[in-house]
Write an enzyme that holds these catalytic residues in place. Sequence first.
Site, mmCIF file in Angstrom:
data_model
loop_
_atom_site.group_PDB
_atom_site.id
_atom_site.type_symbol
_atom_site.label_atom_id
_atom_site.label_comp_id
_atom_site.label_asym_id
_atom_site.label_seq_id
_atom_site.Cartn_x
_atom_site.Cartn_y
_atom_site.Cartn_z
ATOM 1 N N ASP A 23 0.844 -1.194 0.000
ATOM 2 C CA ASP A 23 0.000 0.000 0.000
ATOM 3 C C ASP A 23 0.883 1.249 0.000
ATOM 4 O O ASP A 23 1.799 1.351 0.810
ATOM 5 C CB ASP A 23 -0.869 -0.039 1.272
ATOM 6 C CG ASP A 23 -1.723 1.195 1.429
ATOM 7 O OD1 ASP A 23 -2.003 1.867 0.418
ATOM 8 O OD2 ASP A 23 -2.122 1.483 2.578
ATOM 9 N N ASP A 201 -9.554 -17.063 -15.738
ATOM 10 C CA ASP A 201 -10.356 -17.520 -14.609
ATOM 11 C C ASP A 201 -11.402 -18.560 -15.046
ATOM 12 O O ASP A 201 -12.163 -18.311 -15.988
ATOM 13 C CB ASP A 201 -11.065 -16.299 -14.021
ATOM 14 C CG ASP A 201 -11.663 -16.549 -12.657
ATOM 15 O OD1 ASP A 201 -10.898 -16.712 -11.701
ATOM 16 O OD2 ASP A 201 -12.911 -16.584 -12.559
ATOM 17 N N GLU A 255 -7.222 -21.502 -15.792
ATOM 18 C CA GLU A 255 -7.522 -22.093 -14.493
ATOM 19 C C GLU A 255 -8.463 -23.250 -14.758
ATOM 20 O O GLU A 255 -9.631 -23.049 -15.071
ATOM 21 C CB GLU A 255 -8.182 -21.061 -13.573
ATOM 22 C CG GLU A 255 -8.312 -21.574 -12.166
ATOM 23 C CD GLU A 255 -9.383 -20.868 -11.350
ATOM 24 O OE1 GLU A 255 -9.339 -20.975 -10.134
ATOM 25 O OE2 GLU A 255 -10.285 -20.236 -11.935
HETATM 26 C C1 NOJ Z 1 -11.295 -18.488 -9.383
HETATM 27 C C2 NOJ Z 1 -10.571 -17.371 -8.695
HETATM 28 O O1 NOJ Z 1 -9.234 -17.715 -8.544
HETATM 29 C C3 NOJ Z 1 -11.293 -17.142 -7.391
HETATM 30 O O2 NOJ Z 1 -10.576 -16.298 -6.524
HETATM 31 C C4 NOJ Z 1 -12.661 -16.622 -7.691
HETATM 32 O O3 NOJ Z 1 -13.403 -16.523 -6.513
HETATM 33 C C5 NOJ Z 1 -13.402 -17.537 -8.678
HETATM 34 N N1 NOJ Z 1 -12.596 -18.034 -9.733
HETATM 35 C C6 NOJ Z 1 -14.553 -16.798 -9.298
HETATM 36 O O4 NOJ Z 1 -14.062 -15.826 -10.177
HETATM 37 CA CA CA Z 2 -3.577 1.920 -1.228
#
Ligand code: NOJ
Ligand code: CA
Length: 555
Positions: A23, A201, A255
């Site tokens: 941050d 994703d 993924e």
């Molecule tokens: C996989 C992602 O890595 C995860 O963090 C997320 O909650 C789900 N897909 C939905 O997008």
């Molecule tokens: Ca910040």
Amino acid sequence: MPGEGTWWKEAVVYQIYPRSFKDTNDDGIGDLNGITEKLDYLKTLGVNVIWLSPHFDSPNADNGYDIRDYRKIMKEFGTMADFDHLMAEVKKRNMRLIIDLVVNHTSDEHQWFVESRKSKNNPYRDFYIWRDGHNGKTPNNYPSFFGGSAWTLDSKTGQYYLHYFSSKQPDLNWDNSNVRKDVYDIMRFWLDKGVSGFRMDVIPFISKQPELPKLPPATLAHPEYVFANGPYVHQYLQEMNSKVLSHYDTMTVGEAFGVTPEQAKKFTDPRRHELNMLFNFDLVRLDRDDWRKTDWTLPQLKATYTKIDNGSGEYGWNTSFLSNHDNPRAVSHFGDDSPRWREASAKALATMMMTQRATPFIYQGDELGMTNYPFKHIEDYEDVEIRGQWQELVVSGKVPAQEFLKNIKQTSRDNARTPMQWTSKANAGFTAGNPWLSVNPNYVHINAAAQEHNRDSVYNYYRSLITLRSKTPALIYGKYKDIDPANNKVFAYTRTQDDQRYLIVINFSEKQLNYSLPKGIKINSLVLDSGSDHRVKEGATQLVLQPWQASIYKL
Ligand code: NOJ
Ligand code: CA
């Protein structure tokens, strides 16, 4: 070897979960400028690709995995100017950036969905998956991964919309060619800005089962294996490849939740022109039954590695990872995070993960041996997944609170999401404000500042491993062979490319062991060792392994 000399096979990737990285404006939330500030730290570590978890405008129902505007930066993370600056600084260091492509679903606040829910004949209606209820109930029995049904009734039109994740993450309808076209435009927008590819994703979920039949009881506990097997997933990925990816020099990693190692080739065989690699979850979910923690054995872990390696076949390619923002910390999961063995076991796991025939993905903080968080109460968790499951399982009386809490302490995603531990100063040097999620109290002794200048630290051992891998083609491309699969304490495997042969031996126990190498194998020399004073003679066939020792030998 096929595909030798490909940059993304030789790369070492570092995953940044921006909210928890660094941050710079004291609001307690990590930001893009924080990443720019730490690029030299990453360069020194030796990684050359960064995977950035979602940085787009989002109401944060699921920390950015619910996108409201794909062309805007999440305001907590900064501005587009900050992004362009980060991109330029990454390039200056000869590094690359890949971003998260979250297009199975959007946020319910995305303009497309705002339109879609307005009326049944809105031009965007068909961007999402709307159905009538069935006998006054949900259209089918699909469960959401975050608890409850995957359907939510929208009172405006009296129809239900589908969401595999939270109700704030409606699933897109990929069978609509306008959806695909708009997604491809978004991809081009970011590629033109200079990103080198995408982590996609839950990408196998984009093609839905025709007619959405109800799930048979046997599949209800793991609907991902049904969701990942829609009829058009490969067709859509090939289209995405020909329309977008093939026009740029990219790397892609899907993924692959719900894809078995046997099915992986269909996604990653380069002759099919789909994706470069997948994340397979069989390893990180080896000891999981949904939110429950179960046991694992070393032979099971080894068998999983062999299966994953076979899954890529001769032409495809794999990823190697032990954690990410959805899984517990590697050392707490597969090693021993007690003060006595934390460093040794973190190094052992690093050795295993960096010497697979795959592109390694290091999750932020694992290079320091960061551990799980000492959660006690349900209020300590922030994650939408835990909150949903608490409602569905504990509040409903199905599972006793203590049983649930005992398990999620080890399995919860928040374990990996606590802020990065930079220094021993307040809040681990992550923020001068109030961190959005508690810092692990062990930052006082586990932090980057303490490790950077300590020759024997986990961090510096990662550096040595990365350097060794990048100058040793056999450790990248060499054939993988487990030479002692039944041994329940020692993991020993070879990596062979032509006449170059390496042996990796890892002691997965806290005992000193005498290990006789399988017949016909003799050590030539020691290349890298996780301990400091290990010696081995040329021609040795017997090894004395220290607790959690990991060594790489030339044969
Ligand atoms: C996989 C992602 O890595 C995860 O963090 C997320 O909650 C789900 N897909 C939905 O997008
Ligand atoms: Ca910040």
